[in-house]
Every structure is written in structure tokens, then in C-alpha cells.
Design a protein around this motif. Structure first.
Motif, PDB file in Angstrom:
ATOM      1  N   ARG A   6       0.828  -1.202   0.000  1.00 17.51           N
ATOM      2  CA  ARG A   6       0.000   0.000   0.000  1.00 17.51           C
ATOM      3  C   ARG A   6       0.868   1.261   0.000  1.00 17.51           C
ATOM      4  NH1 ARG A   6      -4.375  -0.495   4.647  1.00 17.51           N
ATOM      5  NH2 ARG A   6      -3.015  -2.095   5.490  1.00 17.51           N
ATOM      6  N   PHE A   7       1.965   1.228   0.750  1.00 19.40           N
ATOM      7  CA  PHE A   7       2.874   2.372   0.751  1.00 19.40           C
ATOM      8  C   PHE A   7       3.649   2.459  -0.558  1.00 19.40           C
ATOM      9  CE2 PHE A   7       2.123   2.447   5.320  1.00 19.40           C
ATOM     10  CZ  PHE A   7       2.085   3.823   5.555  1.00 19.40           C
ATOM     11  N   HIS A   8       3.956   1.320  -1.147  1.00 18.54           N
ATOM     12  CA  HIS A   8       4.576   1.290  -2.474  1.00 18.54           C
ATOM     13  C   HIS A   8       3.669   2.020  -3.467  1.00 18.54           C
ATOM     14  CE1 HIS A   8       6.184  -1.392  -6.010  1.00 18.54           C
ATOM     15  NE2 HIS A   8       6.425  -0.123  -6.190  1.00 18.54           N
ATOM     16  N   THR A  23      -2.464  16.527   0.278  1.00 19.46           N
ATOM     17  CA  THR A  23      -2.890  16.664   1.672  1.00 19.46           C
ATOM     18  C   THR A  23      -2.871  15.309   2.372  1.00 19.46           C
ATOM     19  OG1 THR A  23      -5.215  16.287   1.124  1.00 19.46           O
ATOM     20  CG2 THR A  23      -4.405  18.557   0.982  1.00 19.46           C
ATOM     21  N   VAL A  24      -2.901  15.352   3.707  1.00 23.30           N
ATOM     22  CA  VAL A  24      -2.923  14.107   4.467  1.00 23.30           C
ATOM     23  C   VAL A  24      -4.209  13.338   4.192  1.00 23.30           C
ATOM     24  CG1 VAL A  24      -3.923  15.166   6.541  1.00 23.30           C
ATOM     25  CG2 VAL A  24      -2.556  13.083   6.745  1.00 23.30           C
ATOM     26  N   GLU A  25      -5.303  14.057   3.952  1.00 24.15           N
ATOM     27  CA  GLU A  25      -6.561  13.374   3.642  1.00 24.15           C
ATOM     28  C   GLU A  25      -6.440  12.585   2.340  1.00 24.15           C
ATOM     29  OE1 GLU A  25      -6.339  16.519   4.588  1.00 24.15           O
ATOM     30  OE2 GLU A  25      -7.389  16.506   6.531  1.00 24.15           O
ATOM     31  N   LYS A  26      -5.838  13.224   1.321  1.00 26.84           N
ATOM     32  CA  LYS A  26      -5.691  12.545   0.033  1.00 26.84           C
ATOM     33  C   LYS A  26      -4.722  11.369   0.142  1.00 26.84           C
ATOM     34  CE  LYS A  26      -5.584  14.967  -3.750  1.00 26.84           C
ATOM     35  NZ  LYS A  26      -5.164  15.900  -4.832  1.00 26.84           N
ATOM     36  N   LEU A  27      -3.582  11.577   0.816  1.00 25.91           N
ATOM     37  CA  LEU A  27      -2.564  10.533   0.902  1.00 25.91           C
ATOM     38  C   LEU A  27      -3.054   9.332   1.708  1.00 25.91           C
ATOM     39  CD1 LEU A  27       0.626  12.720   1.472  1.00 25.91           C
ATOM     40  CD2 LEU A  27      -0.195  11.716  -0.661  1.00 25.91           C
ATOM     41  N   SER A  28      -3.719   9.592   2.813  1.00 29.71           N
ATOM     42  CA  SER A  28      -4.219   8.481   3.629  1.00 29.71           C
ATOM     43  C   SER A  28      -5.304   7.715   2.897  1.00 29.71           C
ATOM     44  CB  SER A  28      -4.740   9.004   4.975  1.00 29.71           C
ATOM     45  OG  SER A  28      -5.791   9.943   4.784  1.00 29.71           O
ATOM     46  N   TYR A  36      -5.641   9.751  10.963  1.00 30.61           N
ATOM     47  CA  TYR A  36      -5.187  10.062  12.317  1.00 30.61           C
ATOM     48  C   TYR A  36      -3.872   9.362  12.664  1.00 30.61           C
ATOM     49  CZ  TYR A  36      -9.979  11.717  12.588  1.00 30.61           C
ATOM     50  OH  TYR A  36     -11.165  12.375  12.333  1.00 30.61           O
ATOM     51  N   HIS A  37      -3.549   8.312  11.945  1.00 32.52           N
ATOM     52  CA  HIS A  37      -2.319   7.561  12.231  1.00 32.52           C
ATOM     53  C   HIS A  37      -1.327   7.605  11.066  1.00 32.52           C
ATOM     54  CE1 HIS A  37      -4.502   5.954  15.645  1.00 32.52           C
ATOM     55  NE2 HIS A  37      -5.475   5.579  14.828  1.00 32.52           N
ATOM     56  N   PHE A  38      -1.724   8.236   9.982  1.00 34.21           N
ATOM     57  CA  PHE A  38      -0.958   8.161   8.738  1.00 34.21           C
ATOM     58  C   PHE A  38       0.486   8.633   8.911  1.00 34.21           C
ATOM     59  CE2 PHE A  38       0.634  10.390   4.954  1.00 34.21           C
ATOM     60  CZ  PHE A  38       0.704   9.329   4.075  1.00 34.21           C
ATOM     61  N   HIS A  39       0.699   9.802   9.504  1.00 33.52           N
ATOM     62  CA  HIS A  39       2.050  10.362   9.606  1.00 33.52           C
ATOM     63  C   HIS A  39       2.976   9.452  10.416  1.00 33.52           C
ATOM     64  CE1 HIS A  39       1.566  14.028   7.442  1.00 33.52           C
ATOM     65  NE2 HIS A  39       0.592  14.475   8.222  1.00 33.52           N
ATOM     66  N   ARG A  40       2.478   8.904  11.523  1.00 32.25           N
ATOM     67  CA  ARG A  40       3.318   8.017  12.331  1.00 32.25           C
ATOM     68  C   ARG A  40       3.637   6.728  11.571  1.00 32.25           C
ATOM     69  NH1 ARG A  40       0.319  10.221  16.862  1.00 32.25           N
ATOM     70  NH2 ARG A  40       1.765  11.212  18.329  1.00 32.25           N
ATOM     71  N   GLN A  41       2.670   6.211  10.828  1.00 37.09           N
ATOM     72  CA  GLN A  41       2.919   4.993  10.051  1.00 37.09           C
ATOM     73  C   GLN A  41       3.964   5.245   8.970  1.00 37.09           C
ATOM     74  OE1 GLN A  41      -1.434   4.402   9.363  1.00 37.09           O
ATOM     75  NE2 GLN A  41      -0.969   2.242   9.704  1.00 37.09           N
ATOM     76  N   SER A  49       9.208  11.936   7.361  1.00 36.42           N
ATOM     77  CA  SER A  49       7.778  12.204   7.254  1.00 36.42           C
ATOM     78  C   SER A  49       7.348  12.220   5.792  1.00 36.42           C
ATOM     79  CB  SER A  49       7.445  13.554   7.897  1.00 36.42           C
ATOM     80  OG  SER A  49       7.918  14.617   7.088  1.00 36.42           O
ATOM     81  N   ALA A  50       6.051  12.064   5.576  1.00 28.80           N
ATOM     82  CA  ALA A  50       5.517  12.100   4.212  1.00 28.80           C
ATOM     83  C   ALA A  50       5.791  13.444   3.553  1.00 28.80           C
ATOM     84  CB  ALA A  50       4.011  11.821   4.245  1.00 28.80           C
TER      85      ALA A  50
END
Length: 288
Positions: A6-8, A23-28, A36-41, A49-50
Motif C-alpha cells: 500500500r505504501f509502495h 494533503t494528508v486526507e488525500k494521501l491516507s 489520524y495515524h498516517f504520519h506516524r505509520q 515524514s511524508a
């Protein structure tokens, strides 16, 4: 593996959409993860960081556009990499690269540039290693190809300067990638060769003779013969894995012998004309 895949997919999306507002919404959503956990993952998996990844990917593409796309204005490069103004882009580029965009365009300092991007490169290579590629090898009979070549002799990190000279000659002679094929002849492995002795040639297919020129471009031939070929799609940083497979596994499994001619590439598509994850390189290993 599904989690890493998924990260690939996410990094391929980022590299193909650097001119958009990521944005974080789009990337997640692309990664099918909770915002809510995307950046830490992301940080736990890649060590940065992303948004740091996005910033570095944009700066790398902008560097190539400045150095090799002289037809692009600096303000257009700023807009293409999601900066609101050329001033904002200039500040960010200077802080990241150590030269302002005009200085880098005129005389890029590639060696510290490569040093800066080593961590970025290692992170991407490690990411690709988690997704094991399945290599398909064809054996083809190549016809003789007449080429114009420019030799690079020196550190791999300074190769960009040789490419810049070759692009100037190529434009002057109206040999764009749309009308002529692009090749690299690889004489040495930069991982085991002393920096000042690394040698390769940047080449383009031609029909006419090469006129005397100040850049040092000369005519030669890629000889006809059998070759094993792998099509590599994606980051240049991972191309050595395909080469290693040809030498360490495929040759032994197929009981083939090497011809006395170096490894060479054909560049089917080039960065920054396409996203790095979409770059296509055909790797040719000459066989008897």
C-alpha cells in the motif's frame, strides 16, 4: 507485504502527482489508512515524514528541470512543483540544495547534491526491496546501430555535467528523443570503481556522420549480436538489482556466455519527462 504494498502504491502516486496539493486526507485515502495515524505509520516505515519525502521529491525533479530543461522558465518550474511563487521556490531551493535556482541552472554542483540525496536514495531502494520484482528476460538479436557518443570519465556524481553538454549538442543537431534513440554504454560499476576512473558513454542513434564539434561527440557503432534484455520500470536507484539478477542468476540458469562488449542501456523514457516511477530503461547484456 500487503501493508508495504500500500505504501509502495502511495509513493508511486506521490511521484506522479508532485504538481498537486498532496494533503494528508488525500494521501491516507490512497494508502487506505486512517488519517489520524498516517504520519506516524509513514515515518515509522521510511524514517522521514511524508511531507519531507514530498519536499525532497519535488526538489529532485526541480533540479533536473533546471539543469536539463532550459526551455522551462524558473517560474514555470516553481509552479510545476506546487510553489506559489518563484520567490518561495527560490528560498526553498537555496535552503535545500545550497545554490539558488539560477546558479544551479548555470553551473550545477552535483557532488554535494548527490551527498544530500543519499538518504533519500537508500530509503527508496529499501522500499523497492520489500516488493520483490519478477524479472522477465528476452533474448534478442540486435542489428548494428550507428550512434553518436560522448564519453564521461570521472565520478558518477559528476555525470550530470556530461549529460548537460550532450543535451546541448543533441539539440543543436535536432536529435530529440522523439526522432532518435537514447543509449548509455556502461564500462564500469560505480560501486567498485575509483571515482576518477568511472567510465560510460552517453549516446544517440544517428543516420548521418558526426560533424567536428567542441563537445567531443564522436561516431561509433553498437555491434550486431545476441543480447539478454530486461525492461526496468521505475527509479534509477533500483536498476542495479536487475543487473545483478542478470549476472548472478539468469546467466547460470540459462548456461549462456558473455560477449566481449559492455553492458548497455536504451532509455525508452526519461526523468523528468515522466515521473520517476514511470521511467523505462531496457538493459542489454551482450551474449555470444
Amino acid at each position: 507485504m500487503h501493508y508495504q504494498a500500500r505504501f509502495h502504491q502511495l509513493l508511486n502516486y506521490i511521484d506522479s502527482h508532485l504538481d498537486e496539493d498532496l494533503t494528508v486526507e488525500k494521501l491516507s485515502h490512497i494508502a487506505c489508512l486512517s488519517k489520524y495515524h498516517f504520519h506516524r505509520q509513514f515515518s515509522s516505515l521510511f524514517g522521514i515524514s511524508a511531507f519531507t519525502y514530498i519536499r525532497q521529491a519535488r526538489m529532485k525533479r526541480a533540479s533536473y528541470q533546471l539543469a536539463f530543461k532550459k526551455e522551462m522558465r524558473i517560474v514555470d518550474i516553481a509552479m510545476a512543483n506546487n510553489y506559489e511563487s518563484s520567490e518561495a521556490f527560490s528560498r526553498a531551493f537555496s535552503q535545500s540544495i545550497g545554490q539558488n535556482p539560477s546558479q544551479f541552472r548555470e553551473q550545477p554542483d552535483w557532488i554535494p547534491w548527490y551527498e544530500k540525496y543519499q538518504r533519500f536514495k537508500k530509503m527508496r531502494v529499501q522500499r523497492m526491496q520489500s516488493c520483490q520484482p519478477l524479472y522477465h528476460v528476452d533474448v534478442v538479436k540486435m542489428s548494428e546501430i550507428k550512434i553518436a557518443a560522448l564519453e564521461h570519465l570521472g565520478s558518477f556524481e559528476s555525470l550530470g555535467n556530461t549529460i548537460k553538454h550532450f543535451i546541448h549538442w543533441r539539440k543543436d543537431n535536432r536529435l530529440s528523443p522523439k526522432v532518435s534513440r537514447t543509449f548509455n554504454i556502461i564500462y564500469d560499476d560505480p560501486a567498485v570503481t575509483e571515482p576518477d576512473k568511472y567510465r560510460c558513454e552517453i549516446c544517440v542513434s544517428i543516420k548521418l556522420d558526426v560533424k567536428p564539434n567542441d563537445q567531443g561527440v564522436f561516431a561509433k557503432i553498437i555491434p550486431a549480436g545476441r543480447c539478454a534484455v530486461i525492461r526496468h520500470i521505475g527509479f534509477e536507484d533500483t536498476i542495479n538489482k536487475a543487473i545483478t539478477y542478470l549476472y548472478s542468476e539468469w546467466l547460470a540458469e540459462n548456461e549462456e556466455e558473455l560477449r566481449d562488449y559492455p553492458l548497455f542501456f536504451e532509455r525508452i523514457s526519461l526523468f523528468p519527462d515522466v515521473a520517476e516511477c514511470e521511467v523505462i530503461t531496457d538493459i542489454y547484456l551482450p551474449l555470444k
